[in-house]
Design an enzyme around this catalytic site. Structure first.
Site, PDB file in Angstrom:
ATOM      1  N   CYS A   1      56.301  97.153  70.260  1.00  0.00           N
ATOM      2  CA  CYS A   1      56.623  97.029  71.696  1.00  0.00           C
ATOM      3  C   CYS A   1      56.213  95.674  72.266  1.00  0.00           C
ATOM      4  O   CYS A   1      56.657  95.287  73.348  1.00  0.00           O
ATOM      5  CB  CYS A   1      55.960  98.143  72.484  1.00  0.00           C
ATOM      6  SG  CYS A   1      56.373  99.790  71.905  1.00  0.00           S
TER       7      CYS A   1
ATOM      8  N   HIS B   1      55.258  96.204  79.856  1.00  0.00           N
ATOM      9  CA  HIS B   1      55.942  97.159  78.994  1.00  0.00           C
ATOM     10  C   HIS B   1      56.000  98.521  79.673  1.00  0.00           C
ATOM     11  O   HIS B   1      54.987  99.026  80.170  1.00  0.00           O
ATOM     12  CB  HIS B   1      55.176  97.246  77.666  1.00  0.00           C
ATOM     13  CG  HIS B   1      55.698  98.306  76.757  1.00  0.00           C
ATOM     14  ND1 HIS B   1      57.037  98.488  76.514  1.00  0.00           N
ATOM     15  CD2 HIS B   1      55.052  99.264  76.036  1.00  0.00           C
ATOM     16  CE1 HIS B   1      57.198  99.496  75.684  1.00  0.00           C
ATOM     17  NE2 HIS B   1      56.014  99.982  75.377  1.00  0.00           N
TER      18      HIS B   1
ATOM     19  N   ASN C   1      60.684 104.618  77.195  1.00  0.00           N
ATOM     20  CA  ASN C   1      60.050 103.497  76.493  1.00  0.00           C
ATOM     21  C   ASN C   1      61.066 102.881  75.530  1.00  0.00           C
ATOM     22  O   ASN C   1      61.447 103.503  74.551  1.00  0.00           O
ATOM     23  CB  ASN C   1      58.828 104.041  75.744  1.00  0.00           C
ATOM     24  CG  ASN C   1      58.093 102.991  74.936  1.00  0.00           C
ATOM     25  OD1 ASN C   1      58.620 101.910  74.681  1.00  0.00           O
ATOM     26  ND2 ASN C   1      56.877 103.313  74.528  1.00  0.00           N
TER      27      ASN C   1
HETATM   28  O1  UT7 Z   1      54.754 101.726  73.638  1.00  0.00           O
HETATM   29  C1  UT7 Z   1      53.415 102.060  73.427  1.00  0.00           C
HETATM   30  C2  UT7 Z   1      53.424 103.369  72.807  1.00  0.00           C
HETATM   31  N1  UT7 Z   1      53.240 104.548  73.546  1.00  0.00           N
HETATM   32  C3  UT7 Z   1      52.551 104.746  74.655  1.00  0.00           C
HETATM   33  O2  UT7 Z   1      52.112 103.897  75.347  1.00  0.00           O
HETATM   34  C4  UT7 Z   1      52.266 106.185  75.005  1.00  0.00           C
HETATM   35  C5  UT7 Z   1      50.835 106.388  75.345  1.00  0.00           C
HETATM   36  N2  UT7 Z   1      50.500 107.746  75.598  1.00  0.00           N
HETATM   37  C6  UT7 Z   1      51.032 108.504  76.600  1.00  0.00           C
HETATM   38  O3  UT7 Z   1      51.887 108.052  77.340  1.00  0.00           O
HETATM   39  C7  UT7 Z   1      50.506 109.887  76.818  1.00  0.00           C
HETATM   40  O4  UT7 Z   1      49.349 110.069  76.025  1.00  0.00           O
HETATM   41  C8  UT7 Z   1      51.534 110.994  76.479  1.00  0.00           C
HETATM   42  C9  UT7 Z   1      52.646 110.998  77.548  1.00  0.00           C
HETATM   43  C10 UT7 Z   1      52.124 110.783  75.115  1.00  0.00           C
HETATM   44  C11 UT7 Z   1      50.856 112.357  76.536  1.00  0.00           C
HETATM   45  O5  UT7 Z   1      50.239 112.556  77.792  1.00  0.00           O
HETATM   46  P1  UT7 Z   1      48.749 113.130  77.858  1.00  0.00           P
HETATM   47  O6  UT7 Z   1      48.420 113.284  79.279  1.00  0.00           O
HETATM   48  O7  UT7 Z   1      47.883 112.219  77.036  1.00  0.00           O
HETATM   49  O8  UT7 Z   1      48.934 114.575  77.229  1.00  0.00           O
HETATM   50  P2  UT7 Z   1      48.188 115.196  75.955  1.00  0.00           P
HETATM   51  O9  UT7 Z   1      48.557 114.493  74.716  1.00  0.00           O
HETATM   52  O10 UT7 Z   1      46.761 115.331  76.310  1.00  0.00           O
HETATM   53  O11 UT7 Z   1      48.808 116.632  75.930  1.00  0.00           O
HETATM   54  C12 UT7 Z   1      48.472 117.595  76.900  1.00  0.00           C
HETATM   55  C13 UT7 Z   1      49.135 118.896  76.530  1.00  0.00           C
HETATM   56  C14 UT7 Z   1      48.887 119.327  75.071  1.00  0.00           C
HETATM   57  O12 UT7 Z   1      48.721 120.700  75.070  1.00  0.00           O
HETATM   58  P3  UT7 Z   1      47.246 121.330  74.884  1.00  0.00           P
HETATM   59  O13 UT7 Z   1      46.775 120.811  73.559  1.00  0.00           O
HETATM   60  O14 UT7 Z   1      46.460 120.797  76.045  1.00  0.00           O
HETATM   61  O15 UT7 Z   1      47.505 122.791  74.933  1.00  0.00           O
HETATM   62  C15 UT7 Z   1      50.215 118.981  74.398  1.00  0.00           C
HETATM   63  O16 UT7 Z   1      50.509 119.828  73.319  1.00  0.00           O
HETATM   64  O17 UT7 Z   1      50.550 118.798  76.698  1.00  0.00           O
HETATM   65  C16 UT7 Z   1      51.202 119.230  75.503  1.00  0.00           C
HETATM   66  N3  UT7 Z   1      52.426 118.474  75.328  1.00  0.00           N
HETATM   67  C17 UT7 Z   1      53.570 118.828  75.932  1.00  0.00           C
HETATM   68  N4  UT7 Z   1      53.893 119.850  76.740  1.00  0.00           N
HETATM   69  C18 UT7 Z   1      55.152 119.911  77.190  1.00  0.00           C
HETATM   70  C19 UT7 Z   1      52.624 117.333  74.628  1.00  0.00           C
HETATM   71  N5  UT7 Z   1      53.897 116.946  74.760  1.00  0.00           N
HETATM   72  C20 UT7 Z   1      54.504 117.840  75.560  1.00  0.00           C
HETATM   73  C21 UT7 Z   1      55.808 117.970  76.055  1.00  0.00           C
HETATM   74  N6  UT7 Z   1      56.083 119.006  76.859  1.00  0.00           N
HETATM   75  N7  UT7 Z   1      56.775 117.081  75.780  1.00  0.00           N
END
Ligand code: UT7
Length: 316
Positions: free
Chosen positions: A114, A243, A273
Site C-alpha cells: 500500500c 492511504h 482499500n
Molecule cells: O492497507 C493497510 C492494510 N490494512 C489496514 O490498514 C487494516 C487495519 N485494520 C483494520 O482496519 C481493522 O482492524 C479491521 C477493520 C480489519 C477490523 O476492525 P477491528 O475493530 O480491529 O475488529 P476486530 O478484528 O477486533 O474484530 C471484532 C469482531 C470479532 O469478533 P469477536 O472475536 O469479537 O467475537 C471479529 O470476528 O468482529 C468480527 N468481525 C466481523 N464481524 C462482522 C471481523 N470481521 C467482521 C465482519 N463482519 N466483516
C-alpha cells in the site's frame, strides 16, 4: 527546479460491490462494516474480466499524461506499485510501458504494497532533481479482488480494485516535492502478507488490530518527522492525503496530528482499500473537488505490508 505533480489520472472498474452484496456472501452486516471501517462500497473487476493490473494502470497513466500535457515518449521512468502483478516477471511497469507507448522510459515495479505510491513519489522526485528524468510516471495498479479470500469476512470487506497515476515533472523551484521520508520494518512482515502461489497461501492475510495500531502510530510519527526536517509542524499542512484503509485510522491519525476534519481527505467510503492506488485516487478526487490550490502544503502518507510506510510533503 522542483518535481511537481503535473497530472493525475484514474481508472476504476464499473462494477460496484456494496455492503449489502457482501451480506449475501459472508456473515457480516452493513452496520458492522460501516462502523468499523467507514466503507460503503468498492469497485471490483468481475471474476471473468480479462482486465489485468496493467490495464487499470495504463488507462490511469494515459489520463494523467493527457492532463499533464506530456506525451508518452517524453516519460523517462515508470514506477508501479501493486500487490497483484500481471506476472511474476516481466514487471507490470514494463507491460504498462508497452501499452501506453512510453518507448523512451525505463520501468520497474516497487514492492511496497500500500505504500508503493509514496515510495514511488520519493524515487520520482530524486530522478527529476538529479536531472536524470524530465517526467516520471508513478502508478498504483491494483487488482486486489484477485488476492482476496471471498470467504474470509475479516479481509474481504476491505479491499477494492483501482488504477491511479501521477505524472511528476520538472517545474518551478518553489513548487513540488519538498521532502520525503520512508521507513520499513521487516520485523512486522507477518502481520500483513500475501503468500506465494507455490506455497498455497495466495490470499491476503492480516492481523487487523496489529496493522491498525502500527498504522496510526507510525504514520503520525513519520509525518511529524518529515515536517520537522523542514522546520514545519502539522499546523502548516493545508491538506492531508493518506492511504485510505479505514476511516477510523484516518480519524485517529488526524487527531494525533491535531488536524481539523476538513484538512483530512477521505474517500474510502466509495472505494475501500485500493492499496497503492489509494493515495493518487484520493488526490485525484481532492483536485476534482477543488480542494487543491496552488501554494498549498499537502502531506501524502501511506503504510502497507512489509511493513513499509512513508510521507511526501508537496508544495502544490
Ligand atoms: O492497507 C493497510 C492494510 N490494512 C489496514 O490498514 C487494516 C487495519 N485494520 C483494520 O482496519 C481493522 O482492524 C479491521 C477493520 C480489519 C477490523 O476492525 P477491528 O475493530 O480491529 O475488529 P476486530 O478484528 O477486533 O474484530 C471484532 C469482531 C470479532 O469478533 P469477536 O472475536 O469479537 O467475537 C471479529 O470476528 O468482529 C468480527 N468481525 C466481523 N464481524 C462482522 C471481523 N470481521 C467482521 C465482519 N463482519 N466483516
Amino acid at each position: 527546479m522542483g518535481a511537481i505533480i503535473s497530472g493525475l489520472g484514474i481508472s476504476l472498474p464499473d462494477n460496484v460491490l456494496t455492503n449489502a452484496d457482501l451480506e449475501r456472501m459472508v456473515d457480516t452486516s452493513d452496520e458492522w462494516i460501516l462502523t468499523r471501517t467507514g466503507i460503503r462500497e468498492r469497485r471490483i473487476l468481475p471474476k471473468d474480466s480479462p482486465l489485468l493490473a496493467s490495464d487499470l494502470g495504463a488507462a490511469a497513466a494515459l489520463q494523467a499524461l493527457q492532463r499533464a500535457g506530456v506525451r508518452a515518449d517524453q516519460v523517462g521512468a515508470i514506477l508501479v506499485g501493486g500487490i497483484v502483478p500481471d506476472m511474476q516477471f516481466p514487471s507490470t511497469a514494463c507491460i504498462i510501458q508497452e501499452k501506453i507507448g512510453a518507448k523512451n522510459a525505463f520501468a520497474f515495479d516497487i514492492t511496497a504494497a500500500c505504500a508503493g505510491f509514496v515510495y514511488g513519489v520519493n524515487m520520482a522526485s530524486l530522478l527529476i532533481d538529479s536531472g536524470q528524468c524530465d517526467h516520471v510516471l508513478v502508478i498504483g495498479a491494483e487488482t486486489l479482488s484477485r488476492a482476496v479470500d471471498w470467504t474470509d469476512r475479516n479481509t474481504c470487506i476491505l479491499f477494492g480494485d483501482a488504477g491511479a497515476a501521477a505524472v511528476l515533472s520538472r517545474g518551478p523551484k518553489d513548487r513540488g516535492v519538498i521532502r520525503s521520508l520512508l521507513r520499513s520494518d521487516g520485523g512486522a512482515a507477518d502481520i500483513l502478507k500475501l503468500g506465494n502461489l507455490a506455497h498455497g497461501t495466495a490470499c491476503i492475510n492480516m492481523d487487523g488490530k496489529h496493522v491498525f495500531k502500527l498504522a496510526v502510530s507510525e504514520v503520525s510519527r513519520v509525518v511529524v518527522d518529515t515536517l520537522a526536517l523542514e522546520g514545519l509542524t502539522a499546523a502548516n499542512l493545508d491538506l492531508f492525503v493518506a492511504h485510505q484503509a479505514n476511516v477510523r485510522i484516518l480519524n485517529a491519525i488526524g487527531e494525533k496530528l491535531g488536524l481539523p476534519e476538513e484538512k483530512v481527505m477521505v474517500n474510502v467510503q466509495r472505494y475501500g482499500n485500493t492499496s497503492s492506488a489509494s493515495v493518487p485516487l484520493a488526490l485525484f478526487e481532492a483536485e476534482a473537488e477543488g480542494r487543491l490550490k496552488p501554494g498549498m502544503l499537502v502531506g501524502l502518507a501511506a503504510v502497507g505490508g512489509g511493513m513499509a510506510w512513508g510521507c511526501n510533503l508537496v508544495r502544490w
